[in-house]
Enzyme design. Structure first.
Site, short mmCIF file in Angstrom:
data_model
loop_
_atom_site.label_atom_id
_atom_site.label_comp_id
_atom_site.label_asym_id
_atom_site.label_seq_id
_atom_site.Cartn_x
_atom_site.Cartn_y
_atom_site.Cartn_z
N VAL A 95 2.82 -0.55 4.90
CA VAL A 95 2.13 -1.86 4.59
C VAL A 95 2.65 -2.37 3.34
O VAL A 95 2.79 -1.70 2.21
CB VAL A 95 0.55 -1.72 4.43
CG1 VAL A 95 -0.35 -2.94 3.85
CG2 VAL A 95 -0.11 -1.12 5.71
N PRO B 153 -1.20 2.93 -5.11
CA PRO B 153 -2.18 2.22 -4.53
C PRO B 153 -2.53 2.85 -3.26
O PRO B 153 -3.82 2.90 -3.07
CB PRO B 153 -1.42 0.80 -4.11
CG PRO B 153 -0.55 0.58 -5.25
CD PRO B 153 0.37 2.15 -5.45
N LEU C 46 0.78 -1.12 0.04
CA LEU C 46 0.10 0.06 0.11
C LEU C 46 0.92 1.15 0.09
O LEU C 46 0.99 1.84 1.13
CB LEU C 46 -0.98 0.15 1.36
CG LEU C 46 -2.14 0.84 1.22
CD1 LEU C 46 -2.73 0.62 0.01
CD2 LEU C 46 -2.88 0.54 2.31
N HIS C 47 1.57 1.51 -1.05
CA HIS C 47 2.60 2.32 -1.25
C HIS C 47 2.42 3.28 -2.51
O HIS C 47 1.86 2.52 -3.50
CB HIS C 47 4.04 1.90 -1.30
CG HIS C 47 4.32 1.26 0.20
ND1 HIS C 47 4.64 2.00 1.08
CD2 HIS C 47 4.65 -0.22 0.26
CE1 HIS C 47 4.90 0.99 2.15
NE2 HIS C 47 4.67 -0.06 1.82
N ALA C 48 2.61 4.49 -2.47
CA ALA C 48 2.87 5.43 -3.69
C ALA C 48 1.15 5.32 -4.31
O ALA C 48 0.34 5.74 -3.59
CB ALA C 48 3.68 4.82 -4.61
#
Length: 85
Positions: A56, A18, A14-16
């Site tokens: 995450v 997303p 759950l980075h950038a």
């Protein structure tokens, strides 16, 4: 309050991008939406800084909670984002 436990399927976690999509979908919800990593403390899902701060990653379990009339639909959208990236 509706709640779902989800194992993150997106390769990037759950980075950038997303995370931005996740926050955008949460912000469109009428009620309160929170997300927690594992059994940790929940943070506001409408805050990009709070969501990014959870760090995450792929395979982590998160708990998404939502209230309001559209809670189940919101959880469906958010679950799709964390699984598809």
């Amino acid at each position: 309050m509706a709640q779902r436990r989800v194992t993150v399927g997106a390769e990037v976690g759950l980075h950038a991008r997303p995370a931005a999509l996740f926050v955008e979908a949460a912000s469109a919800a009428g009620g309160t939406v929170t997300v927690a990593k594992g059994d940790g403390d929940p943070v506001p899902a409408k805050s990009i800084l709070a969501v990014m701060g959870l760090d995450v990653r792929h395979g982590d379990e998160i708990v998404i909670s939502a209230d309001g009339d559209d809670a189940e639909a919101v959880l469906d959208r958010l679950t799709g984002i964390v699984n598809d990236g």
